[in-house]
Motif scaffolding. Structure first.
Motif, PDB file in Angstrom:
ATOM      1  N   UNK A 247     -29.593  47.300 -78.473  1.00 43.05           N
ATOM      2  CA  UNK A 247     -28.150  47.213 -78.292  1.00 43.05           C
ATOM      3  C   UNK A 247     -27.479  47.030 -79.652  1.00 43.05           C
ATOM      4  N   UNK A 248     -26.169  47.194 -79.669  1.00 43.70           N
ATOM      5  CA  UNK A 248     -25.412  46.884 -80.880  1.00 43.70           C
ATOM      6  C   UNK A 248     -25.494  45.381 -81.145  1.00 43.70           C
ATOM      7  N   UNK A 249     -25.587  44.963 -82.404  1.00 43.68           N
ATOM      8  CA  UNK A 249     -25.738  43.536 -82.697  1.00 43.68           C
ATOM      9  C   UNK A 249     -24.483  42.723 -82.388  1.00 43.68           C
ATOM     10  N   UNK A 250     -24.690  41.445 -82.069  1.00 42.06           N
ATOM     11  CA  UNK A 250     -23.615  40.458 -81.925  1.00 42.06           C
ATOM     12  C   UNK A 250     -22.631  40.810 -80.814  1.00 42.06           C
ATOM     13  N   UNK A 311     -12.708  45.437 -77.931  1.00 41.32           N
ATOM     14  CA  UNK A 311     -12.540  46.643 -78.757  1.00 41.32           C
ATOM     15  C   UNK A 311     -13.892  47.269 -79.092  1.00 41.32           C
ATOM     16  N   UNK A 312     -14.858  46.418 -79.438  1.00 40.18           N
ATOM     17  CA  UNK A 312     -16.186  46.945 -79.779  1.00 40.18           C
ATOM     18  C   UNK A 312     -16.834  47.630 -78.581  1.00 40.18           C
ATOM     19  N   UNK A 313     -16.684  47.031 -77.404  1.00 44.37           N
ATOM     20  CA  UNK A 313     -17.260  47.635 -76.203  1.00 44.37           C
ATOM     21  C   UNK A 313     -16.617  48.987 -75.908  1.00 44.37           C
ATOM     22  N   UNK A 314     -15.308  49.090 -76.105  1.00 45.46           N
ATOM     23  CA  UNK A 314     -14.623  50.354 -75.870  1.00 45.46           C
ATOM     24  C   UNK A 314     -15.091  51.435 -76.835  1.00 45.46           C
ATOM     25  N   UNK A 315     -15.401  51.033 -78.070  1.00 41.39           N
ATOM     26  CA  UNK A 315     -15.839  51.999 -79.075  1.00 41.39           C
ATOM     27  C   UNK A 315     -17.319  52.349 -78.940  1.00 41.39           C
ATOM     28  N   UNK A 316     -18.138  51.342 -78.645  1.00 41.81           N
ATOM     29  CA  UNK A 316     -19.591  51.544 -78.630  1.00 41.81           C
ATOM     30  C   UNK A 316     -20.127  52.000 -77.280  1.00 41.81           C
ATOM     31  N   UNK A 317     -19.504  51.523 -76.200  1.00 46.90           N
ATOM     32  CA  UNK A 317     -20.013  51.831 -74.860  1.00 46.90           C
ATOM     33  C   UNK A 317     -18.884  52.337 -73.970  1.00 46.90           C
ATOM     34  N   UNK A 318     -18.231  53.421 -74.338  1.00 49.98           N
ATOM     35  CA  UNK A 318     -17.158  53.939 -73.484  1.00 49.98           C
ATOM     36  C   UNK A 318     -17.707  54.385 -72.133  1.00 49.98           C
ATOM     37  N   UNK A 325     -13.153  38.737 -66.489  1.00 45.65           N
ATOM     38  CA  UNK A 325     -13.009  37.284 -66.590  1.00 45.65           C
ATOM     39  C   UNK A 325     -12.135  36.802 -65.434  1.00 45.65           C
ATOM     40  N   UNK A 326     -12.455  35.630 -64.891  1.00 47.56           N
ATOM     41  CA  UNK A 326     -11.638  35.073 -63.815  1.00 47.56           C
ATOM     42  C   UNK A 326     -11.969  33.589 -63.638  1.00 47.56           C
ATOM     43  N   UNK A 327     -11.114  32.879 -62.924  1.00 47.86           N
ATOM     44  CA  UNK A 327     -11.300  31.459 -62.599  1.00 47.86           C
ATOM     45  C   UNK A 327     -11.793  31.322 -61.178  1.00 47.86           C
ATOM     46  N   UNK A 328     -12.741  30.410 -60.982  1.00 46.16           N
ATOM     47  CA  UNK A 328     -13.292  30.173 -59.644  1.00 46.16           C
ATOM     48  C   UNK A 328     -13.650  28.692 -59.512  1.00 46.16           C
ATOM     49  N   UNK A 329     -12.868  27.968 -58.691  1.00 46.14           N
ATOM     50  CA  UNK A 329     -13.102  26.537 -58.461  1.00 46.14           C
ATOM     51  C   UNK A 329     -13.156  25.741 -59.770  1.00 46.14           C
ATOM     52  N   UNK A 330     -12.210  26.015 -60.641  1.00 44.99           N
ATOM     53  CA  UNK A 330     -12.130  25.283 -61.896  1.00 44.99           C
ATOM     54  C   UNK A 330     -13.114  25.728 -62.953  1.00 44.99           C
ATOM     55  N   UNK A 331     -13.886  26.773 -62.685  1.00 48.53           N
ATOM     56  CA  UNK A 331     -14.852  27.309 -63.650  1.00 48.53           C
ATOM     57  C   UNK A 331     -14.338  28.651 -64.169  1.00 48.53           C
ATOM     58  N   UNK A 332     -14.460  28.824 -65.469  1.00 48.50           N
ATOM     59  CA  UNK A 332     -14.056  30.076 -66.100  1.00 48.50           C
ATOM     60  C   UNK A 332     -15.283  30.983 -66.168  1.00 48.50           C
ATOM     61  N   UNK A 333     -15.184  32.148 -65.528  1.00 51.55           N
ATOM     62  CA  UNK A 333     -16.336  33.050 -65.412  1.00 51.55           C
ATOM     63  C   UNK A 333     -16.117  34.300 -66.246  1.00 51.55           C
ATOM     64  N   UNK A 334     -17.153  34.677 -66.977  1.00 43.23           N
ATOM     65  CA  UNK A 334     -17.157  35.959 -67.719  1.00 43.23           C
ATOM     66  C   UNK A 334     -18.357  36.755 -67.246  1.00 43.23           C
ATOM     67  N   UNK A 335     -18.105  37.987 -66.820  1.00 42.52           N
ATOM     68  CA  UNK A 335     -19.172  38.878 -66.379  1.00 42.52           C
ATOM     69  C   UNK A 335     -19.139  40.139 -67.228  1.00 42.52           C
ATOM     70  N   UNK A 336     -20.279  40.475 -67.746  1.00 47.88           N
ATOM     71  CA  UNK A 336     -20.386  41.642 -68.630  1.00 47.88           C
ATOM     72  C   UNK A 336     -21.613  42.467 -68.228  1.00 47.88           C
ATOM     73  N   UNK A 337     -21.403  43.770 -68.137  1.00 46.54           N
ATOM     74  CA  UNK A 337     -22.507  44.673 -67.810  1.00 46.54           C
ATOM     75  C   UNK A 337     -22.555  45.778 -68.864  1.00 46.54           C
ATOM     76  N   UNK A 338     -23.783  46.075 -69.322  1.00 47.21           N
ATOM     77  CA  UNK A 338     -23.997  47.134 -70.304  1.00 47.21           C
ATOM     78  C   UNK A 338     -24.996  48.138 -69.751  1.00 47.21           C
ATOM     79  N   UNK A 339     -24.677  49.411 -69.915  1.00 42.83           N
ATOM     80  CA  UNK A 339     -25.649  50.467 -69.597  1.00 42.83           C
ATOM     81  C   UNK A 339     -26.217  50.970 -70.903  1.00 42.83           C
ATOM     82  N   UNK A 340     -27.474  50.650 -71.165  1.00 42.24           N
ATOM     83  CA  UNK A 340     -28.105  51.057 -72.414  1.00 42.24           C
ATOM     84  C   UNK A 340     -28.859  52.363 -72.203  1.00 42.24           C
TER      85      UNK A 340
END
Length: 341
Positions: A247-250, A311-318, A325-340
């Motif tokens: 994958x792309x670094x960082x 921005x990096x995701x849009x450029x590297x993995x269009x 991202x969303x809030x659920x019961x006071x928890x901040x959730x981030x979900x990310x999926x990559x197709x390599x």
């Protein structure tokens, strides 16, 4: 045995087309008596003139049309076509002088010249179309190359933007340990040096293995955990073995930074969870943290990490990524999926 490598496929294609056209009348006359003189007069002579018109335009005159000599292009072509039509008429006279005259009316000379003129316009049009298509293809290639250069420049800018942001956040973390936990501060500096070595060695490469990226995340999480009190719990669930995934670094560090920045409270219990799953060539990365938003006056980290990542995701993995991202019961959730690949 000597092998000749074709260095000019365009020349070979032209040669093949003209050979096919040259032998076409002979092929149609197969099995009957062939009048070579008649074939030369009514087919090969015309074919030779068509080739002359085509290549004079294709190699020379068309460049005038696309340049600053448009009037010269039309004048020279008019002279060329008129000369060939006249020459063809003279050759026909020579051929017909030794043959008995045919009875019946012949079409007016003007009509014959007009139709010859229309026929000779065909190779002119072909040469214009071919050169125009070449110019369009070259322009498209230059546009693609320019877009690639722009893409690489923008990605490089985002990388340079990310590294100071990461370093700034880590220094903020160490600064908070100096007064009340100097030993942890020393350990943090040592850990940070290892992370910075990774940044220097890996951030400029196009891709790194997912295993290296996971190791980097684990080290960073350990570094950030040094400043946490007992009321904050950090949970990680990363795959221990991943093979042949690059994958792309960082790509994940901004999400992890954000979780520590907004998921820790000095007075309230806090939970931070990191989870990564690899299913075939797809990577699913999820973080959840207690939501303690920073005040607008708090500029630690400058708030560029997640925007940088988007921005990096849009450029590297269009069209090959999902980021939510969303809030659920006071928890901040981030979900990310990559197709390599």
């Amino acid at each position: 045995m000597i092998k000749f490598k074709n260095r000019n496929p365009e020349f070979s294609l032209h040669l093949l087309i003209w050979l096919v056209l040259f032998f076409l009348p002979a092929a149609f006359s197969y099995g009957s008596e062939i009048d070579w003189g008649n074939i030369f007069k009514h087919f090969w002579l015309q074919l030779i003139f068509l080739a002359v018109v085509f290549y004079i335009n294709y190699l020379f005159l068309v460049h005038w049309l696309f340049g600053e000599k448009k009037i010269s292009f039309f004048i020279i072509n008019a002279i060329l076509l008129a000369a060939l039509i006249y020459l063809k008429g003279e050759i026909f006279v020579l051929f017909d002088s030794d043959r008995p005259k045919m009875l019946g009316k012949k079409p007016p000379e003007g009509i014959r010249y007009f139709f010859d003129f229309l026929i000779y316009l065909i190779p002119v049009a072909f040469s214009i179309a071919i050169n125009a298509s070449k110019k369009m293809r070259k322009a498209e290639e230059m546009k693609i190359e320019a877009d690639n250069i722009k893409l690489q420049s923008e990605l490089q800018h985002l990388k340079y933007q990310l590294q100071p942001h990461f370093f700034f956040n880590a220094l903020n973390n160490i600064y908070s340990l100096v007064d009340f936990a100097p030993e942890k501060a020393k350990q943090s500096i040592h850990s940070l040096s290892k992370l910075m070595r990774h940044l220097l060695q890996k951030s400029d490469v196009e891709k790194i293995s997912l295993a290296e990226e996971i190791d980097f995340l684990n080290k960073y999480i350990d570094l950030m955990s040094l400043r946490l009190n007992e009321s904050t719990k950090v949970y990680t669930n990363f795959p221990t073995k991943v093979h042949n995934i690059y994958i792309a670094p960082l790509l994940f560090i901004s999400i992890v930074e954000n979780a520590f920045k907004h998921g820790v409270s000095a007075t309230k219990p806090s939970d931070i969870c990191f989870k990564m799953e690899v299913i075939e060539k797809n990577i699913f990365f999820t973080t959840s943290n207690s939501n303690f938003p920073k005040n607008e006056d708090d500029r630690s980290g400058s708030g560029i990490g997640v925007d940088n990542l988007r921005k990096r995701l849009q450029l590297l993995y269009p069209e090959k990524h999902e980021f939510n991202t969303y809030l659920n019961n006071g928890m901040y959730i981030v979900e990310m999926k990559l197709e390599t690949e």
